[in-house]
Design an enzyme around this catalytic site. Structure first.
Site, short mmCIF file in Angstrom:
data_model
loop_
_atom_site.label_atom_id
_atom_site.label_comp_id
_atom_site.label_asym_id
_atom_site.label_seq_id
_atom_site.Cartn_x
_atom_site.Cartn_y
_atom_site.Cartn_z
CD GLU A 145 -3.36 49.02 -29.10
OE1 GLU A 145 -4.09 49.03 -30.12
OE2 GLU A 145 -2.13 49.20 -29.17
CG ASP A 201 -7.84 40.87 -28.31
OD1 ASP A 201 -7.43 40.46 -27.20
OD2 ASP A 201 -9.05 40.95 -28.60
CB SER A 213 -9.66 24.43 8.18
OG SER A 213 -9.49 23.98 9.50
CE LYS A 264 -15.17 30.36 4.59
NZ LYS A 264 -15.73 29.49 3.56
CE LYS A 305 -20.01 28.79 6.00
NZ LYS A 305 -19.11 27.67 5.84
CB CYS A 335 -52.66 28.09 -26.68
SG CYS A 335 -51.63 26.70 -27.19
O1 D41 Z 1 -12.29 33.91 0.84
C1 D41 Z 1 -12.02 32.86 1.41
N1 D41 Z 1 -12.64 31.74 1.07
C2 D41 Z 1 -10.96 32.81 2.47
C3 D41 Z 1 -10.50 31.58 2.90
C4 D41 Z 1 -10.42 33.98 3.06
N2 D41 Z 1 -10.82 35.22 2.67
N3 D41 Z 1 -9.48 33.88 4.00
C5 D41 Z 1 -9.03 32.67 4.44
N4 D41 Z 1 -8.08 32.63 5.40
C6 D41 Z 1 -7.64 31.46 5.85
C7 D41 Z 1 -6.61 31.46 6.94
C8 D41 Z 1 -6.93 32.47 7.99
C9 D41 Z 1 -6.54 30.08 7.58
C10 D41 Z 1 -5.27 31.77 6.34
C11 D41 Z 1 -9.52 31.46 3.88
C12 D41 Z 1 -8.99 30.25 4.39
N5 D41 Z 1 -8.06 30.29 5.37
C13 D41 Z 1 -9.38 28.94 3.92
N6 D41 Z 1 -9.93 28.63 2.77
C14 D41 Z 1 -10.14 27.30 2.71
C15 D41 Z 1 -9.71 26.76 3.86
C16 D41 Z 1 -9.22 27.77 4.62
#
Ligand code: D41
Length: 676
Positions: free
Chosen positions: A37, A39, A84, A117, A316, A413
């Protein structure tokens, strides 16, 4: 010439309806209408815009197809630096982070927002009066690259926002990424076309976004999640991060459904453990979680150090690379006999999963990486793709380690292994005598795009072949419930279901049947062209090499493969067995009246090179659907299909405002069910 008001209204109605359904799909993950739909609405809009090109606006949902290649990306200075994130590699570092934050603010327990992340690329999207005007990569945080034409092709990114209180200027920040599914599909296609294979979804996303030709970006399965706001001209924004994300979502921005409000460091760690456990169930790769102080005034009070905010931290997951040792190098045998070297490894944890083997692709790859038995190697597991060896650790090689040589006979084989001139892969010459090839042939026969027998998985096939119950595809149709129920991990219910699936597969189509045969060089598209050209299996079986070669896009090599396939007594027996068992399809050449002709009355023009098929084949397939294919663009042209390096026809089509399909769009048109 001005357009009638009714047309202007209809066009705007279609655009807002399409925007709404895009929002239901990408942001709410709750579509209201089937793709067909959507499309249909899109096709109507495309048609009206083609008739009234003066009404086309860049925020129209039709304008996501990419533009002509740029000579280079322009540099963009971010309105506010893109900071960052500091990293925490274990729970103690998160506890320390929380303590520092609480001490600075003098608060005993904090509200945080926890987010996955995503492992993609950070971008900035600028909206002016709710309309997307710029997309840029993060770059060094101060300056990035202007990738506006590229981000416009990503359907999860709204071209315009909707709702109340949208700031005049709004800079949205988020992550462009590729789902694991999209990544796998892309690599499959790349492989088929003999093009670059991406190592992981992140690399694939980066390579796809940073394309000077945004039509390439348009053909890649990129998507987007938003994680925050950069610059904004509006002081009525919510003062909590979580509420801001909800507001962005209401305006049309996709937000991860995993984002959560948590209390204190305990809440953070609980969230981390729960997400880590579910990590492999997510549709996308994540490399950790991010905790952010929820209150904006607290964020402001904390400020930032060394280009990273004090109010956020990335926790991480353990690294997805690990060191281990190669125990042996063996080989696996594929459906066409292709021999793939595989390293057996000392078991090692990589990103929470035990890895015991890694593919080495082919002999040339083994030589390039110079992997030898006993070597210490770096293994990587990206998402849930097959683990691979990144490199050998130099200086840790055992004395006397010798280079790997491919076996001269098949390990399954004992037939001779042969490597054709100019081919990268070596093959077992045992054909269906080889149990490994037999297993793979059965798997292919039963696969979704072939005979579509659900429930006939790897483990079942392995047992059926090993136990001698199934030697050829025809044997599948002789299986009894007792035989199936006696297999490991097969109960009464699953045996019953499998038998039904086998029964159901008997009613098929000639193209599916031909594809299921697994003839070398005969993929789905070729199978369709063959079925159309010859009309019946008998006619195809009787065809000589010369007449096969007259079929569009079938060259001498594939013609020979097809010819030889039908000359082999074994294959004739299998085909007879299948037909005796009741496998059948509508017979005789399909007359135009029997086939649905959805493109009837439409005129297409092809330009440029398609990767998935030749021009003749594309023409036949369009004609099969009722379209007419013309050689030059005129005002009567309905669509132009543009492959790589398109000619002047493309410019002409643009000047006439004729809708242009890229390869993906074209393939979707040919087989709407394929774009699942
Ligand atoms: O999901 C992500 N990669 C992600 C990256 C996230 N969920 N939040 C982020 N928040 C920030 C700040 C707090 C600095 C605004 C980020 C990044 N920074 C980020 N991604 C690449 C560099 C920084």
């Amino acid at each position: 010439m001005s357009a009638p008001v009714a047309i202007v209204r209809r066009i705007e109605f279609l655009r807002s309806t399409l925007d709404h359904h895009n929002y239901r799909y990408y942001v709410l993950d709750d579509p209201e209408i089937p793709d067909s739909e959507y499309d249909r609405l899109m096709a109507e809009l495309v048609r009206l815009e083609a008739a009234y090109p003066q009404l086309i606006i860049s925020a129209s949902p039709t304008q996501r197809v990419g533009a002509s290649p740029l000579p280079a990306f322009n540099e963009v200075k971010h309105r506010m630096p893109m900071l960052s994130l500091a990293n925490a590699f274990d729970e103690q570092e998160v506890i320390d982070f929380d303590r520092r934050v609480r001490e600075r603010l003098g608060i005993s327990e904090l509200a945080y927002v926890a987010e996955p992340k995503l492992d993609g690329l950070a971008v900035s999207l600028v909206y002016e009066d709710g309309v997307l005007i710029q997309g840029a990569t993060r770059g060094d945080g101060t300056r990035g690259e202007d990738v506006t034409p590229n981000v416009r092709t990503i359907r999860a990114i709204p071209l315009r926002l909707h709702g109340q209180d949208i700031p005049r200027l709004l800079e949205v920040r988020g992550e462009i990424y590729m789902t694991r599914d999209g990544f796998r599909r892309l690599n499959d296609e790349q492989m088929k076309r003999g093009e670059k294979i991406f190592a992981n979804p992140r690399n694939a996303a980066a390579g796809s976004l940073r394309q000077l030709d945004s039509r390439v970006t348009a053909s890649r399965p990129l998507t987007f999640f938003c994680y925050g706001i950069g610059a904004a001209e509006n002081d009525r924004l919510p003062q909590r991060h979580f509420e801001r994300l909800q507001r962005l979502k209401a305006w049309g921005m996709p937000i991860s459904s995993e984002v959560a409000e948590v209390r204190g460091v305990d809440g953070c760690l609980k969230y981390y453990r729960s997400l880590a456990a579910r990590r492999n169930e997510l549709a996308y790769d994540i490399d950790g979680v991010v905790y952010k102080v929820d209150a904006l005034d607290s964020q402001a009070a904390l400020g930032s150090v060394a280009r990273a905010p004090r109010w956020a931290i990335a926790h991480k997951f353990p690294a997805e690379e690990a060191l281990t040792q190669v125990l042996t190098i063996g080989v696996q045998v594929g459906r066409t006999g292709a021999i793939t070297p595989v390293a057996r490894l000392q078991a090692v944890q990589v990103g929470g999963v035990t890895v015991t083997s890694a593919t080495l692709h082919n002999q040339a790859e083994v030589e390039r990486k110079d992997v030898r038995v006993g070597d210490t190697v770096v293994v990587r597991r990206a998402g849930d793709v097959i683990p691979e060896i990144v490199r050998v650790v130099p200086g840790r090689r055992l004395p006397g380690a010798r280079p790997f040589v491919l076996p001269t006979v098949c390990p399954e084989c004992h037939s001779e292994v042969v490597q054709a001139d100019g081919e990268a892969v070596a093959r077992c010459s045992g054909g269906l005598f080889c149990p490994a090839q037999r297993r793979q042939a059965i798997r292919h026969f039963a696969s979704r795009r072939a005979m579509d027998i659900e429930g006939l998985g790897e483990k079942v096939v392995e047992q059926l072949v090993a136990g001698g119950l199934v030697r050829t595809a025809a044997d599948l149709y002789q299986l009894t419930k007792e035989q199936l129920a006696a297999l490991e991990r097969m109960g009464d219910k699953s045996s019953e279901n499998l038998l039904q699936a086998i029964e159901k597969s008997k009613a098929t189509t000639l193209p599916r049947f031909l594809y299921a045969m697994g003839i070398r060089g005969v993929g789905e598209a070729t199978a369709q062209v063959l079925a159309h050209h010859f009309g019946s299996l008998e006619a195809l079986q009787a065809a000589q090499v010369e007449s096969l070669q007259t079929v569009p896009d079938i060259g001498p090599v594939v013609a020979q493969h097809i010819f030889s396939f039908f000359r082999q007594a074994h294959n004739q027996e299998v085909i007879q067995g299948l037909r005796d068992a009741g496998v059948s399809w509508a017979s005789g050449p399909q007359t135009p009246a029997q086939r649905p002709r959805p493109l009837s009355g439409k005129t297409f023009v092809l330009t440029g090179t398609l990767k998935s098929m030749g021009r003749e084949q594309a023409k036949v397939r369009l004609e099969l659907l009722g379209a007419r294919v013309a050689s030059s663009v005129s005002r009567n042209t309905d669509f132009v299909v543009a492959g790589a390096d398109p000619g002047s026809k493309l410019g002409k089509a643009r000047s006439f405002g004729i809708p242009i399909l890229d390869e993906e769009g074209f393939l979707g048109l040919l087989d709407p069910s394929a774009s699942s």
